[in-house]
Design a protein around this motif. Structure first.
Motif, PDB file in Angstrom:
ATOM      1  N   GLY A 215      29.889 -34.608 -14.532  1.00 23.57           N
ATOM      2  CA  GLY A 215      30.142 -33.755 -15.695  1.00 23.57           C
ATOM      3  C   GLY A 215      31.620 -33.454 -15.849  1.00 23.57           C
ATOM      4  N   ALA A 216      32.287 -33.171 -14.731  1.00 23.25           N
ATOM      5  CA  ALA A 216      33.732 -32.923 -14.769  1.00 23.25           C
ATOM      6  C   ALA A 216      34.485 -34.171 -15.220  1.00 23.25           C
ATOM      7  CB  ALA A 216      34.214 -32.481 -13.391  1.00 23.25           C
ATOM      8  N   PHE A 217      34.054 -35.336 -14.736  1.00 24.22           N
ATOM      9  CA  PHE A 217      34.689 -36.596 -15.124  1.00 24.22           C
ATOM     10  C   PHE A 217      34.517 -36.837 -16.629  1.00 24.22           C
ATOM     11  CE2 PHE A 217      34.438 -41.377 -15.328  1.00 24.22           C
ATOM     12  CZ  PHE A 217      35.787 -41.600 -15.112  1.00 24.22           C
ATOM     13  N   ALA A 218      33.326 -36.505 -17.164  1.00 23.53           N
ATOM     14  CA  ALA A 218      33.060 -36.695 -18.590  1.00 23.53           C
ATOM     15  C   ALA A 218      33.949 -35.798 -19.446  1.00 23.53           C
ATOM     16  CB  ALA A 218      31.589 -36.415 -18.891  1.00 23.53           C
ATOM     17  N   VAL A 219      34.094 -34.541 -19.046  1.00 26.45           N
ATOM     18  CA  VAL A 219      34.948 -33.618 -19.800  1.00 26.45           C
ATOM     19  C   VAL A 219      36.395 -34.088 -19.771  1.00 26.45           C
ATOM     20  CG1 VAL A 219      35.841 -31.265 -19.902  1.00 26.45           C
ATOM     21  CG2 VAL A 219      33.418 -31.660 -19.455  1.00 26.45           C
TER      22      VAL A 219
ATOM     23  N   MET B 180      28.193 -28.029 -17.898  1.00 22.70           N
ATOM     24  CA  MET B 180      27.540 -28.953 -18.813  1.00 22.70           C
ATOM     25  C   MET B 180      26.326 -29.606 -18.154  1.00 22.70           C
ATOM     26  SD  MET B 180      29.200 -32.176 -20.903  1.00 22.70           S
ATOM     27  CE  MET B 180      29.530 -33.152 -19.437  1.00 22.70           C
ATOM     28  N   MET B 181      26.427 -29.914 -16.861  1.00 23.04           N
ATOM     29  CA  MET B 181      25.347 -30.599 -16.155  1.00 23.04           C
ATOM     30  C   MET B 181      24.531 -29.660 -15.267  1.00 23.04           C
ATOM     31  SD  MET B 181      25.891 -33.521 -17.399  1.00 23.04           S
ATOM     32  CE  MET B 181      24.582 -34.357 -16.520  1.00 23.04           C
ATOM     33  N   ALA B 182      24.835 -28.370 -15.323  1.00 18.71           N
ATOM     34  CA  ALA B 182      24.200 -27.434 -14.399  1.00 18.71           C
ATOM     35  C   ALA B 182      22.683 -27.392 -14.566  1.00 18.71           C
ATOM     36  CB  ALA B 182      24.787 -26.035 -14.576  1.00 18.71           C
ATOM     37  N   MET B 183      22.192 -27.337 -15.810  1.00 18.69           N
ATOM     38  CA  MET B 183      20.758 -27.205 -16.024  1.00 18.69           C
ATOM     39  C   MET B 183      19.997 -28.413 -15.493  1.00 18.69           C
ATOM     40  SD  MET B 183      18.201 -25.498 -16.825  1.00 18.69           S
ATOM     41  CE  MET B 183      19.054 -24.066 -17.449  1.00 18.69           C
ATOM     42  N   VAL B 184      20.529 -29.618 -15.748  1.00 22.91           N
ATOM     43  CA  VAL B 184      19.870 -30.820 -15.233  1.00 22.91           C
ATOM     44  C   VAL B 184      19.821 -30.771 -13.712  1.00 22.91           C
ATOM     45  CG1 VAL B 184      19.924 -33.330 -15.142  1.00 22.91           C
ATOM     46  CG2 VAL B 184      20.632 -32.149 -17.222  1.00 22.91           C
ATOM     47  N   GLY B 185      20.926 -30.375 -13.093  1.00 25.86           N
ATOM     48  CA  GLY B 185      20.972 -30.295 -11.639  1.00 25.86           C
ATOM     49  C   GLY B 185      20.007 -29.260 -11.088  1.00 25.86           C
ATOM     50  N   PHE B 186      19.953 -28.084 -11.718  1.00 24.41           N
ATOM     51  CA  PHE B 186      19.038 -27.040 -11.260  1.00 24.41           C
ATOM     52  C   PHE B 186      17.581 -27.492 -11.374  1.00 24.41           C
ATOM     53  CE2 PHE B 186      22.401 -23.679 -12.153  1.00 24.41           C
ATOM     54  CZ  PHE B 186      22.626 -23.442 -10.802  1.00 24.41           C
ATOM     55  N   ILE B 187      17.264 -28.195 -12.467  1.00 24.25           N
ATOM     56  CA  ILE B 187      15.886 -28.658 -12.656  1.00 24.25           C
ATOM     57  C   ILE B 187      15.493 -29.626 -11.549  1.00 24.25           C
ATOM     58  CG2 ILE B 187      14.405 -30.085 -14.130  1.00 24.25           C
ATOM     59  CD1 ILE B 187      15.801 -28.834 -16.555  1.00 24.25           C
ATOM     60  N   MET B 188      16.397 -30.550 -11.223  1.00 25.54           N
ATOM     61  CA  MET B 188      16.072 -31.537 -10.191  1.00 25.54           C
ATOM     62  C   MET B 188      15.963 -30.899  -8.812  1.00 25.54           C
ATOM     63  SD  MET B 188      17.896 -35.093 -11.208  1.00 25.54           S
ATOM     64  CE  MET B 188      19.495 -34.458 -11.620  1.00 25.54           C
ATOM     65  N   VAL B 189      16.798 -29.904  -8.538  1.00 27.98           N
ATOM     66  CA  VAL B 189      16.696 -29.207  -7.265  1.00 27.98           C
ATOM     67  C   VAL B 189      15.381 -28.440  -7.182  1.00 27.98           C
ATOM     68  CG1 VAL B 189      17.668 -27.332  -5.885  1.00 27.98           C
ATOM     69  CG2 VAL B 189      19.181 -29.031  -6.896  1.00 27.98           C
ATOM     70  N   ALA B 190      15.037 -27.741  -8.278  1.00 31.67           N
ATOM     71  CA  ALA B 190      13.781 -26.992  -8.298  1.00 31.67           C
ATOM     72  C   ALA B 190      12.579 -27.925  -8.198  1.00 31.67           C
ATOM     73  CB  ALA B 190      13.691 -26.160  -9.579  1.00 31.67           C
TER      74      ALA B 190
END
Length: 447
Positions: free
Chosen positions: A65-69, A299-309
């Motif tokens: 996400g940081a690379f994309a920004v 930007m990518m936090a929600m996707v990451g949280f979903i996969m962790v959960a």
């Protein structure tokens, strides 16, 4: 009722009611565990232990996400857009319209694939690349539903067959890992090289669906009114101010990101190398690095949280001990038909992914169920990979809450002439999910 069926049913229902997917996963894991007779303390412990397996994935997504920004600060999407319009040629000549259309389709597929592989920015390119092209689409009277299908195809197909970038996450870190985790106590395991091969037939199905959309369903012209697209002048000026050395360093950052990923097998290291080179290029101020990295992580936090959960949810489901019981119940319900078993698994995957909106989050959930079920029916290792990989991808294209549909809408609806449900979700559901079921079933039966 089986505890796993109850938990998955609650999770899907809550997700479809627009409850936060992370919250839905946590609540359904607790309810499923309690229903299975587990103490709450044990449920929490198993859930927390499961979170660890999802941490590397979340870190990789945050880095990308940081690379994309950082790439967006360089104006690379605008650069590609302007070169793309020059490449497809004139749209004014009637004789060149068809050639121009196919040029647009091909380039959008290639860019969509590249956005998750060699330039891992995922859907971040769409709001920057598509709006400048809308006036061209309007003059050609090109049905935007085709564009939605084309972009969605590139976004989904790339992670199903290419083990680079987001494909490395889906195929290696999620699909292979989840299958091996589920098969550990059953003496069953697979290798990373098997996953891309097993997913070829399902992706061919998606390609067939895309061709049907282009050649038949949406081949007729569709009129749109021209509307001004704001901020185009600023984007073009940003592109003109890039120095030759900066462009070289941007290219070096992209190439280095890919090379490091391939050499180390780590998207985290690849993203960090790319980000570091962009920082040295001067496309962003040195003092802005923390801000840009923070924006990328958010930007990518929600996707990451979903996969962790989802990893925690899967751990609790395995700890209930009801997976073998579910397999026995499924066998009793389906009978001895391998064909019906394969179809049932794919439909379950469709329902789950439609509710969650993420194929990445679906695989850890269904692998614990489908691996023992697949072994019970005598499916080969390749067939099991195809079933789980396809079942995970099913619904991603046709879910209203999937980034594979939200992304195209974000670019195509800037002038309020593209409906998210009827112009993106419904077309992608029809042309990708149906072929995925058919070709995924074929893959399970022939592999």
């Amino acid at each position: 009722m089986n505890a796993i069926v109850l938990a998955v049913g609650i999770m899907v229902t809550l997700s479809m009611l627009r409850v936060s997917v992370v919250l839905a996963l946590i609540l359904s894991a607790i309810i499923g565990g309690v229903y299975a007779g587990m103490p709450v303390a044990s449920i929490v412990e198993e859930f927390n232990d499961g979170l660890g397996s999802g941490a590397p994935i979340a870190l990789a997504l945050a880095t990308l996400g940081a690379f994309a920004v950082a790439l967006s600060r360089a104006g690379i999407a605008t650069y590609i857009s302007s070169r793309m319009l020059n490449l497809v040629g004139s749209h004014d000549s009637p004789r060149n319209i068809e050639k121009t259309k196919w040029g647009i389709y091909l380039l959008l597929v290639l860019i969509s694939v590249a956005s998750g592989t060699i330039v891992p920015v995922h859907i971040a390119f769409i709001p920057l690349l598509i709006p400048p092209m809308l006036l061209v689409f309007n003059k050609m009277e090109l049905d935007r539903r085709i564009i939605a299908c084309v972009i969605c195809f590139g976004i989904v197909a790339k992670y199903m067959v290419f083990p680079v970038g987001y494909g490395a996450i889906y195929l290696n870190d999620i699909l292979v890992y989840s299958i091996n985790e589920a098969g550990e106590n059953l003496g069953f395991s697979i290798t990373r090289d098997m996953a891309p091969q097993a997913m070829i037939i399902p992706v061919v199905g998606m390609l067939v669906g895309l061709l049907v959309a282009i050649l038949f369903t949406y081949r007729k012209k569709r009129a749109y009114s021209d509307a001004p697209i704001k901020a185009e002048e600023e984007k073009e000026e940003k592109e003109k101010t890039l120095k030759p050395l900066q462009k070289i360093l941007i290219l070096a950052a992209i190439v280095s990101t890919l090379v490091v990923q391939v050499m180390t097998g780590s998207m985290v290291f690849g993203g960090m190398v790319g980000f570091s080179i962009l920082a040295l290029s001067g496309v962003m101020k040195w003092s802005e690095q923390d801000t840009i990295f923070d924006n990328g992580m958010r930007m990518m936090a929600m996707v990451g949280f979903i996969m962790v959960a989802a990893a925690g949810f899967a751990a609790v489901m395995r700890a209930t001990g009801e997976v073998p019981l579910l397999v026995q119940q499924a066998v009793a319900l389906i009978g001895d038909s391998r064909a019906l078993a394969a179809l049932s698994m794919l439909l379950v995957g469709l329902i789950i992914t439609m509710g969650i909106g993420s194929s990445f989050s679906t695989v850890p959930i269904i692998a614990a169920i489908f691996v023992p079920l697949g072994l019970e029916y005598g499916f080969s290792a390749m067939a099991i990979i195809a079933l789980i990989g396809t079942a995970g991808a099913l619904g991603d294209a046709g879910s209203p809450v999937s980034d594979s549909t939200l992304g195209p809408t974000a670019g195509l609806n800037v002038d309020r002439q593209h409906d998210h449900i009827w112009d993106t979700v419904v077309p992608t559901f029809i042309h990708f999910n149906i072929p995925l079921i058919i070709f995924g079933w074929i893959a399970a039966m022939v592999l």
